[in-house]
Motif scaffolding. Structure first.
Motif, PDB file in Angstrom:
ATOM      1  N   UNK A  12       0.829  -1.212   0.000  1.00 56.23           N
ATOM      2  CA  UNK A  12       0.000   0.000   0.000  1.00 56.23           C
ATOM      3  C   UNK A  12       0.861   1.258   0.000  1.00 56.23           C
ATOM      4  N   UNK A  13       1.905   1.276   0.818  1.00 56.19           N
ATOM      5  CA  UNK A  13       2.750   2.465   0.917  1.00 56.19           C
ATOM      6  C   UNK A  13       3.460   2.749  -0.405  1.00 56.19           C
ATOM      7  N   UNK A  14       3.976   1.695  -1.022  1.00 58.02           N
ATOM      8  CA  UNK A  14       4.684   1.872  -2.304  1.00 58.02           C
ATOM      9  C   UNK A  14       3.733   2.324  -3.414  1.00 58.02           C
ATOM     10  N   UNK A  15       2.542   1.731  -3.439  1.00 54.27           N
ATOM     11  CA  UNK A  15       1.553   2.100  -4.451  1.00 54.27           C
ATOM     12  C   UNK A  15       1.082   3.534  -4.250  1.00 54.27           C
ATOM     13  N   UNK A  16       0.880   3.920  -3.005  1.00 52.79           N
ATOM     14  CA  UNK A  16       0.491   5.289  -2.711  1.00 52.79           C
ATOM     15  C   UNK A  16       1.593   6.275  -3.078  1.00 52.79           C
ATOM     16  N   UNK A  17       2.828   5.873  -2.839  1.00 49.34           N
ATOM     17  CA  UNK A  17       3.979   6.732  -3.140  1.00 49.34           C
ATOM     18  C   UNK A  17       4.094   7.016  -4.647  1.00 49.34           C
ATOM     19  N   UNK A  18       4.018   5.959  -5.451  1.00 52.94           N
ATOM     20  CA  UNK A  18       4.257   6.148  -6.878  1.00 52.94           C
ATOM     21  C   UNK A  18       3.121   6.927  -7.548  1.00 52.94           C
ATOM     22  N   UNK A  19       1.935   6.835  -6.979  1.00 50.66           N
ATOM     23  CA  UNK A  19       0.804   7.601  -7.519  1.00 50.66           C
ATOM     24  C   UNK A  19       1.024   9.098  -7.298  1.00 50.66           C
ATOM     25  N   UNK A  20       1.617   9.430  -6.163  1.00 50.02           N
ATOM     26  CA  UNK A  20       1.816  10.844  -5.838  1.00 50.02           C
ATOM     27  C   UNK A  20       3.149  11.385  -6.337  1.00 50.02           C
ATOM     28  N   UNK A  21       4.028  10.499  -6.750  1.00 47.51           N
ATOM     29  CA  UNK A  21       5.381  10.910  -7.158  1.00 47.51           C
ATOM     30  C   UNK A  21       5.355  11.845  -8.374  1.00 47.51           C
ATOM     31  N   UNK A  22       6.338  12.681  -8.486  1.00 48.87           N
ATOM     32  CA  UNK A  22       6.437  13.657  -9.588  1.00 48.87           C
ATOM     33  C   UNK A  22       7.454  13.216 -10.631  1.00 48.87           C
ATOM     34  N   UNK A  23       7.812  11.938 -10.636  1.00 45.09           N
ATOM     35  CA  UNK A  23       8.767  11.447 -11.642  1.00 45.09           C
ATOM     36  C   UNK A  23       8.123  11.504 -13.035  1.00 45.09           C
ATOM     37  N   UNK A  24       8.947  11.278 -13.992  1.00 47.20           N
ATOM     38  CA  UNK A  24       8.428  11.206 -15.355  1.00 47.20           C
ATOM     39  C   UNK A  24       7.522   9.994 -15.494  1.00 47.20           C
ATOM     40  N   UNK A  25       6.626  10.067 -16.498  1.00 47.10           N
ATOM     41  CA  UNK A  25       5.645   8.991 -16.664  1.00 47.10           C
ATOM     42  C   UNK A  25       6.317   7.652 -16.950  1.00 47.10           C
ATOM     43  N   UNK A  26       7.425   7.681 -17.682  1.00 45.97           N
ATOM     44  CA  UNK A  26       8.124   6.426 -17.955  1.00 45.97           C
ATOM     45  C   UNK A  26       8.675   5.785 -16.675  1.00 45.97           C
ATOM     46  N   UNK A  27       9.211   6.640 -15.809  1.00 41.55           N
ATOM     47  CA  UNK A  27       9.740   6.140 -14.516  1.00 41.55           C
ATOM     48  C   UNK A  27       8.597   5.591 -13.667  1.00 41.55           C
ATOM     49  N   UNK A  28       7.516   6.343 -13.620  1.00 41.20           N
ATOM     50  CA  UNK A  28       6.374   5.897 -12.803  1.00 41.20           C
ATOM     51  C   UNK A  28       5.808   4.588 -13.344  1.00 41.20           C
ATOM     52  N   UNK A  29       5.708   4.474 -14.652  1.00 41.38           N
ATOM     53  CA  UNK A  29       5.184   3.247 -15.252  1.00 41.38           C
ATOM     54  C   UNK A  29       6.107   2.064 -14.955  1.00 41.38           C
ATOM     55  N   UNK A  30       7.422   2.327 -15.040  1.00 42.06           N
ATOM     56  CA  UNK A  30       8.387   1.264 -14.774  1.00 42.06           C
ATOM     57  C   UNK A  30       8.258   0.741 -13.339  1.00 42.06           C
ATOM     58  N   UNK A  31       8.184   1.682 -12.414  1.00 41.50           N
ATOM     59  CA  UNK A  31       8.108   1.299 -11.004  1.00 41.50           C
ATOM     60  C   UNK A  31       6.783   0.605 -10.709  1.00 41.50           C
ATOM     61  N   UNK A  32       5.676   1.074 -11.294  1.00 39.49           N
ATOM     62  CA  UNK A  32       4.381   0.433 -11.112  1.00 39.49           C
ATOM     63  C   UNK A  32       4.425  -1.025 -11.616  1.00 39.49           C
ATOM     64  N   UNK A  33       5.110  -1.216 -12.748  1.00 39.04           N
ATOM     65  CA  UNK A  33       5.232  -2.573 -13.287  1.00 39.04           C
ATOM     66  C   UNK A  33       6.015  -3.482 -12.361  1.00 39.04           C
ATOM     67  N   UNK A  34       7.078  -2.937 -11.776  1.00 35.98           N
ATOM     68  CA  UNK A  34       7.881  -3.732 -10.839  1.00 35.98           C
ATOM     69  C   UNK A  34       7.059  -4.091  -9.583  1.00 35.98           C
ATOM     70  N   UNK A  35       6.302  -3.084  -9.128  1.00 38.90           N
ATOM     71  CA  UNK A  35       5.469  -3.328  -7.941  1.00 38.90           C
ATOM     72  C   UNK A  35       4.515  -4.479  -8.197  1.00 38.90           C
ATOM     73  N   UNK A  36       3.893  -4.471  -9.347  1.00 38.48           N
ATOM     74  CA  UNK A  36       2.932  -5.529  -9.680  1.00 38.48           C
ATOM     75  C   UNK A  36       3.605  -6.894  -9.781  1.00 38.48           C
ATOM     76  N   UNK A  37       4.783  -6.943 -10.353  1.00 36.40           N
ATOM     77  CA  UNK A  37       5.510  -8.213 -10.483  1.00 36.40           C
ATOM     78  C   UNK A  37       5.872  -8.790  -9.113  1.00 36.40           C
ATOM     79  N   UNK A  38       6.432  -7.929  -8.257  1.00 36.28           N
ATOM     80  CA  UNK A  38       6.805  -8.382  -6.900  1.00 36.28           C
ATOM     81  C   UNK A  38       5.572  -8.810  -6.096  1.00 36.28           C
TER      82      UNK A  38
END
Length: 428
Positions: free
Chosen positions: A395-421
């Motif tokens: 929950x904390x990681x998912x909440x973090x990446x939603x609010x993060x100001x990174x570029x969309x490619x970075x956010x998408x990459x991290x979201x994909x990793x979160x889902x895999x783990x």
């Protein structure tokens, strides 16, 4: 002269009688002494009269016949006196013997009474000792029966719990508590306290939070003065469970108060089970503070836990130290803070693959902010292919990446990793 000899012999035997009486009783001695005084007086009178008679014989020969009659009469008188003395002496002897016999009987009765009382006392003590032994054996037998009975009931209730039949489990838990809560047997008492803990958990599963809290409070207040290590461990477990129940009711501030009390009371305990509950309370407190965005306070709690318990040997405590390291690392990643992870400490504390799995997963997220981590991800999946970690929440990681100001490619990459783990660790 014959008469005198007869009198002396008679007196001799009378004296023997007096001696025997004297031996029998002090009281008789006094009586005999008086008789002997009278006898001495009589002897003196007899001697006096005998002397007069002899003198008269020398001077007056013609009065021999008168003297003989007088002597005869005197002899008769002496015999009568002697017989009287013997009768008195015999009577005194019998009286003395009777008195001695009575005295002996009294003494014997006293001795007998004393002996009987002593024997009664000894018998009573032995009877009491025997009764105590028998009562102890009966109590031990009853306790053994109760222990076995509780064990069977407890196992049945746990079986219902595992099958989510909480109502059936609660009925058995209540029966155990009602029947054995006042037991003085430590084994039974520990089983009752364990039953109360299980009852609280079952009530929580049914979302009967009020009754759950009430059960934990009853346990804590009933046994808080105990010095038994296992009881203290149960108390700290009840306090920790109470905090979790309050969190489930969104009463985070109340939960923190419970945790702070637990930590302040038992932080320096040397009991392994108690240390585990203390560290668990610290981890939960840090998590609540993080959720409330009180990050500085959360870091402080985690650092204190790691510093205080990093050298602990109990596995349960080590697990909470690792949790503190993981939570702290996650916070640093989310807050874009420099990583302060101590690799040496991690290697020392991580004793199970799943613990290192989380740390290495978080490091992949940290590096994913800057570049692709696909090779590292595949290596991780291979290395920890058998690891499952349903307790770890995203929950904390998912909440973090939603609010993060990174570029969309970075956010998408991290979201994909979160889902895999997430899929890998939470798989059935």
């Amino acid at each position: 002269m014959k008469t005198l000899i007869f009198l002396l012999i008679t007196l001799f035997f009378a004296t023997i009688g007096f001696a025997e009486v004297t031996h029998q009783s002090d009281e008789s001695n006094k009586k005999i002494e008086k008789i002997e005084e009278k006898l001495d007086t009589t002897k003196e009178e007899l001697t006096k009269y005998t002397q007069i008679t002899e003198d008269t014989k020398e001077r007056v020969g013609d009065i021999n016949s008168s003297v003989d009659r007088f002597t005869t009469a005197l002899s008769v008188f002496g015999v009568l006196v002697t017989i009287g003395l013997i009768f008195v002496a015999w009577s005194s002897r019998n009286s003395a013997i009777q008195e001695a016999r009575i005295t002996s009987q009294d003494e014997a009765q006293k001795l007998l009474d004393k002996w009987v009382k002593e024997k009664e006392k000894v018998f009573a003590e032995k009877e009491k000792h025997f009764e105590e032994i028998m009562n102890d054996k009966i109590k031990l037998f009853e306790d053994n029966v109760d222990v076995k009975t509780i064990q069977i009931m407890f196992e049945n209730a746990v079986n219902y719990d595992s099958n989510k039949k909480y109502d059936e489990a609660l009925k058995i838990y209540d029966e155990i508590i009602r029947s054995y809560a006042k037991s003085q047997n430590e084994t039974i008492l520990l089983k009752v306290i364990g039953t109360m803990l299980n009852k609280g958990v079952a009530l929580g599963e049914k979302k009967r939070y009020g009754d759950e809290i009430k059960t934990y409070d009853e346990l804590i207040t009933s046994y808080e003065d105990s010095k038994v290590n296992m009881v203290i461990e149960y108390i700290t477990r009840a306090m920790c469970n109470k905090g979790i129940s309050l969190i489930q009711q969104n009463k985070d501030d109340e939960a923190i108060k419970v945790y702070e009390k637990l930590i302040s009371m038992y932080k320096y305990s040397k009991i392994g089970g108690v240390q585990e509950e203390v560290t668990k309370a610290m981890v939960n407190k840090g998590a609540i503070l993080s959720k409330q965005d009180k990050f500085d306070e959360a870091f402080k709690v985690y650092d204190e836990l790691i510093f205080t318990f990093k050298d602990a040997e109990a596995k349960g405590v080590i697990k909470q130290v690792i949790s503190a390291i993981q939570n702290k690392l996650e916070l640093e990643i989310i807050l874009d803070m420099p990583i302060t992870i101590d690799r040496t400490l991690i290697e020392k504390l991580n004793q199970m693959p799943k613990d290192t799995a989380i740390v290495n997963m978080l490091l992949i997220f940290q590096n994913a902010k800057m570049s692709l981590q696909d090779p590292e991800l595949q290596s991780w999946l291979e290395k920890y292919k058998d690891v499952k970690y349903s307790d770890w929440g995203f929950d904390e990681l998912e909440g973090w990446i939603e609010k993060a100001t990174y570029g969309e490619d970075v956010k998408a990459r991290i979201k994909g990793y979160i889902e895999t783990f997430k899929i890998h660790l939470h798989r059935e």
